[in-house]
Design an enzyme around this catalytic site. Structure first.
Site, PDB file in Angstrom:
ATOM      1  N   LYS A   1       4.959   7.356  12.042  1.00 49.06           N
ATOM      2  CA  LYS A   1       4.149   8.115  12.992  1.00 49.06           C
ATOM      3  C   LYS A   1       5.009   8.803  14.045  1.00 49.06           C
ATOM      4  CE  LYS A   1       0.444   7.720  16.405  1.00 49.06           C
ATOM      5  NZ  LYS A   1      -0.477   6.814  17.125  1.00 49.06           N
TER       6      LYS A   1
ATOM      7  N   ARG B   1       9.156   3.652  12.262  1.00 48.64           N
ATOM      8  CA  ARG B   1       7.727   3.946  12.155  1.00 48.64           C
ATOM      9  C   ARG B   1       7.505   5.430  11.894  1.00 48.64           C
ATOM     10  NH1 ARG B   1       3.293   2.767  16.965  1.00 48.64           N
ATOM     11  NH2 ARG B   1       1.440   3.459  15.803  1.00 48.64           N
TER      12      ARG B   1
ATOM     13  N   GLN C   1       0.845  -1.193   0.000  1.00 49.38           N
ATOM     14  CA  GLN C   1       0.000   0.000   0.000  1.00 49.38           C
ATOM     15  C   GLN C   1       0.883   1.246   0.000  1.00 49.38           C
ATOM     16  OE1 GLN C   1      -2.438   0.766   3.518  1.00 49.38           O
ATOM     17  NE2 GLN C   1      -4.188   1.260   2.237  1.00 49.38           N
TER      18      GLN C   1
ATOM     19  N   ASP D   1       0.280   8.794  -1.092  1.00 49.10           N
ATOM     20  CA  ASP D   1       0.709   8.836   0.300  1.00 49.10           C
ATOM     21  C   ASP D   1       0.542  10.229   0.907  1.00 49.10           C
ATOM     22  OD1 ASP D   1       1.309   6.201   0.021  1.00 49.10           O
ATOM     23  OD2 ASP D   1       3.494   6.442   0.073  1.00 49.10           O
TER      24      ASP D   1
ATOM     25  N   GLY E   1       0.521  -0.637  11.577  1.00 49.90           N
ATOM     26  CA  GLY E   1       0.065  -1.940  11.128  1.00 49.90           C
ATOM     27  C   GLY E   1      -0.355  -1.872   9.683  1.00 49.90           C
ATOM     28  N   MET E   2      -0.461  -3.031   9.052  1.00 51.01           N
ATOM     29  CA  MET E   2      -0.966  -3.135   7.686  1.00 51.01           C
ATOM     30  C   MET E   2      -1.885  -4.331   7.633  1.00 51.01           C
ATOM     31  SD  MET E   2      -1.155  -1.893   4.708  1.00 51.01           S
ATOM     32  CE  MET E   2      -2.330  -2.603   3.549  1.00 51.01           C
ATOM     33  N   GLU E   3      -3.103  -4.099   7.160  1.00 49.70           N
ATOM     34  CA  GLU E   3      -4.216  -5.036   7.313  1.00 49.70           C
ATOM     35  C   GLU E   3      -4.239  -6.160   6.288  1.00 49.70           C
ATOM     36  OE1 GLU E   3      -5.732  -1.426   4.881  1.00 49.70           O
ATOM     37  OE2 GLU E   3      -4.400  -1.778   6.570  1.00 49.70           O
ATOM     38  N   ASN E   4      -3.092  -6.662   5.876  1.00 49.54           N
ATOM     39  CA  ASN E   4      -3.055  -7.744   4.897  1.00 49.54           C
ATOM     40  C   ASN E   4      -3.961  -8.893   5.356  1.00 49.54           C
ATOM     41  OD1 ASN E   4      -0.879  -6.317   3.530  1.00 49.54           O
ATOM     42  ND2 ASN E   4       0.405  -7.038   5.195  1.00 49.54           N
TER      43      ASN E   4
ATOM     44  N   HIS F   1      -7.513  -1.862  15.236  1.00 41.92           N
ATOM     45  CA  HIS F   1      -7.692  -1.136  13.967  1.00 41.92           C
ATOM     46  C   HIS F   1      -7.492  -2.067  12.779  1.00 41.92           C
ATOM     47  CE1 HIS F   1      -7.521   2.538  11.440  1.00 41.92           C
ATOM     48  NE2 HIS F   1      -6.686   1.815  10.714  1.00 41.92           N
ATOM     49  N   GLU F   2      -6.405  -2.837  12.800  1.00 40.80           N
ATOM     50  CA  GLU F   2      -6.131  -3.719  11.664  1.00 40.80           C
ATOM     51  C   GLU F   2      -7.172  -4.826  11.569  1.00 40.80           C
ATOM     52  OE1 GLU F   2      -4.136  -2.344   9.782  1.00 40.80           O
ATOM     53  OE2 GLU F   2      -3.277  -1.014  11.279  1.00 40.80           O
TER      54      GLU F   2
ATOM     55  N   HIS G   1     -10.247  -3.585   9.844  1.00 43.48           N
ATOM     56  CA  HIS G   1     -10.102  -3.541   8.380  1.00 43.48           C
ATOM     57  C   HIS G   1     -10.626  -4.812   7.711  1.00 43.48           C
ATOM     58  CE1 HIS G   1      -8.243   0.125   7.044  1.00 43.48           C
ATOM     59  NE2 HIS G   1      -7.252   0.057   7.926  1.00 43.48           N
TER      60      HIS G   1
ATOM     61  N   GLU H   1     -10.393   4.114   5.938  1.00 44.51           N
ATOM     62  CA  GLU H   1      -9.844   4.467   7.242  1.00 44.51           C
ATOM     63  C   GLU H   1     -10.857   5.103   8.202  1.00 44.51           C
ATOM     64  OE1 GLU H   1      -7.264   3.228   8.194  1.00 44.51           O
ATOM     65  OE2 GLU H   1      -6.204   2.723   6.352  1.00 44.51           O
TER      66      GLU H   1
ATOM     67  N   TYR I   1      -8.846   9.416   8.496  1.00 40.09           N
ATOM     68  CA  TYR I   1      -9.000   8.590   9.689  1.00 40.09           C
ATOM     69  C   TYR I   1      -9.974   9.231  10.685  1.00 40.09           C
ATOM     70  CZ  TYR I   1      -4.747   6.049   8.246  1.00 40.09           C
ATOM     71  OH  TYR I   1      -3.827   5.289   7.564  1.00 40.09           O
TER      72      TYR I   1
END
Length: 617
Positions: free
Chosen positions: A573, A571, A157, A389, A285-288, A311-312, A315, A334, A397
């Site tokens: 963030k 990270r 992503q 991005d 995180g990444m919601e794969n 959160h993930e 998703h 989001e 969000y």
């Protein structure tokens, strides 16, 4: 051969997606799924650590008869080397194809045009990635927790799947996939596909994802990994030394899944496993699907940061089951997910916890919106000729979540829950646009009660900058005492030691620190640090906030920790705010450049691109 400009022109055609027809322009893909659509890919790839490349082939299955539309399939690529392309009809032999790469775009990469025959069913592309592929981070053994074996993982992503697979890299195109991954012996390969935790580490792994997903959810990781079950359908992977704390931190996952199913319908992905990645992972995180990637920075030891896992998981309904069709519609992923995440947290940890998180989220949204251009305050954001991005602000969000909470407050929770469950069922395994959501909202709510439309003020929420006057204002009573203590201390009416912080959560600490003046002064900083040892906090969120304050107040005792922190964690963030704060002064910029020189090789390419932009500015 089709040129880059020709490929861009193909984007301006009408398409039908989901169960509604409209003009869909994906400004971030060269592909032409309105003419020729791929519905399945088969990967046969070898992971080569010494060369830092992935090499192999992808076979793409054509879903519609291409003779009706023309004979050029356009795929997205980014810094790939294309070695050979062949075509195959039903029952036929592979035949060489005429293909060509177009002009490279600085954001989108390079279109790959392939001439097809009318009977083409399968297209095979043999290729290799670049050592600098945007999706891939290659870690040497010394950069891992175990220090013995290498590690590689992908981050597809938003538009980076094309840097390791040539495909139609647009979220409106949903595909199934299977894969064979070859690795050095002793390593475990994992993908966003059927569970593979019993596979021997023999250097060959097979995967299947038979539910259609957008390309940005295709994921791969290879490393020295171990597994611990969390429940009958969930578990966690991590490097062996990280596995016990990870399993303890995430042991509420099954509770979260049960809550989400009760509210929003069945979990449709089989298993829900997490993979704790090295600290260089650029996101929380990444919601794969079936394999959420998650940062080790949430392993706080007290579950105070597990909202990332909630959160993930959320998703799995909002984002994976129902996806945004273009990156303009990112709020559909989001905003819904933040709303669902907080409903999960409320059920598992109580309304008190969820309200604190919502309050902090709103304050962070307000802080960021004060720095944004008006165009980026709009939920349905304009991203033409921009990297998607750039839309990764708090707006999709937190503003998106506040909008849904606003609708909930007008309708009542029970009625809104029923609406959301129908919404997830109706659009299951589809990618939709904002206008499709609006049409569904009208058909199922607003048209039945015309007065609701004026109460909700939908146009203002979706298409105008700023915050509507009718926006909810979450407020946690738990923060009242925190704010009172902060004010008393600032007025010299109490000492830091007099503050009864023994029961404070991470959220209360963050609120306390963020309510203090930016120009606090070195003496005040020293008082707090002596009382609470904030410079050496092991909680990443608290440490980041404190180090921001240290930069603003030139608090030199924290500078060693600042460098250590920024070189150990990738990270964004936590990195981006620190770099942005540093470059505001000449001395800070010099410090930032010195830290970056040491840290850059350990950051993911996505983080490198983001920080490069900050430092250039």
């Amino acid at each position: 051969m089709r040129t880059g400009d020709d490929a861009k022109h193909s984007l301006r055609k009408r398409q039908t997606i989901g169960d509604a027809s409209e003009s869909v322009l994906d400004a971030h893909s060269f592909s032409n799924p309105d003419q020729i659509r791929v519905d399945h890919i088969s990967l046969d790839l070898e992971v080569l650590f010494e060369q830092r490349v992935i090499r192999g082939a992808v076979v793409l299955r054509i879903a519609n008869p291409c003779a009706k539309y023309g004979n050029s399939l356009i795929l997205d690529t980014m810094d790939l080397t294309i070695d050979r392309v062949t075509l195959k009809a039903d029952g036929g032999q592979d035949q060489p194809a005429v293909f060509g790469l177009g002009e490279r775009d600085r954001i989108l990469g390079t279109p790959l045009s392939i001439d097809l025959r009318g009977d083409t069913k399968l297209v095979r592309v043999e290729y290799s990635t670049s050592p600098n592929a945007a999706a891939l981070q290659w870690l040497e053994p010394r950069q891992t927790a175990g220090k013995n074996l290498p590690f590689v993982y992908t981050q597809s992503q938003s538009i980076y799947a094309r840097s390791w697979i040539p495909l139609q890299d647009s979220p409106q195109v949903r595909i199934t996939y299977d894969a064979r991954i070859r690795t050095p012996d002793g390593l475990l390969a994992l993908m966003s596909a059927d569970d593979n935790n019993d596979a021997p580490r023999c250097g060959s792994f097979s995967f299947k994802m038979m539910k259609p997903i957008p390309s940005y959810l295709i994921a791969l990781a290879v490393g020295d990994l171990a597994f611990a079950p969390l429940g009958r359908r969930s578990g966690v992977y991590a490097e062996p030394t990280l596995l016990p704390p990870a399993a303890a931190e995430f042991d509420d996952i099954e509770k979260m899944m049960t809550v989400a199913e009760r509210l929003y319908g069945p979990y449709r992905w089989g298993r829900y496993d997490l993979l704790v990645l090295p600290p260089s992972f650029p996101f929380g995180g990444m919601e794969n699907p079936e394999l959420t990637f998650i940062t080790p920075t949430v392993l706080a030891g007290d579950k105070s940061l597990v909202s990332v896992a909630a959160h993930e998981l959320a998703h799995s309904w909002s984002g994976n089951l129902v996806s945004n069709a273009t990156w303009r519609d990112f709020w559909l992923n989001e905003g819904f997910t933040v709303y669902v995440e907080r409903r999960i947290l409320e059920e598992v940890y109580g309304a008190h916890r969820a309200t604190m998180e919502a309050t902090l989220g709103m304050l962070e949204l307000q802080r960021e919106m004060a720095t944004l251009d008006e165009r980026d305050e709009i939920m349905h954001v304009e991203l033409q000729d921009r990297n998607p991005d750039e839309g990764l602000t708090e707006v999709p969000y937190e503003k998106g979540a506040l909008f849904l909470r606003h609708v909930e407050e007008i309708l009542g929770r029970r009625r809104f829950d029923r609406f959301l469950r129908r919404y997830f069922d109706h659009f299951a395994f589809q990618s939709i646009t904002t206008s499709q959501f609006v049409a569904y909202l009208h058909a199922n709510l607003l048209d039945q009660e015309p007065g609701l439309a004026s109460e909700i003020a939908l146009e203002e929420w979706l298409y105008e900058p700023g915050m509507p006057l009718n926006a909810p204002r979450p407020k946690s009573g738990a923060f009242d005492d925190v704010e009172r203590n902060a004010q008393l201390w600032l007025e010299d009416r109490i000492s830091p030691q007099s503050i009864d912080e023994g029961s404070w959560t991470t959220h209360e600490w963050l609120y306390f620190l963020r309510r203090l003046p930016e120009s606090l002064g070195g003496q005040r900083m020293q008082e707090l640090d002596q009382a609470y040892h904030l410079t050496n906090s092991t909680n990443v969120e608290i440490a980041c906030q404190w180090l921001l304050m240290a930069i603003r107040n030139s608090f030199e005792p924290a500078y060693h920790r600042l460098e250590e922190f920024m070189t150990a964690i990738g990270r964004l963030k936590v990195l981006n705010p620190l770099y942005r704060e540093l470059v505001k002064t000449t001395a800070g910029r010099a410090r930032a450049l010195g830290i970056y020189e040491k840290a850059r090789s350990g950051y993911h390419p996505i983080a490198v691109a983001s920080i490069d932009q900050i430092l250039r500015g």
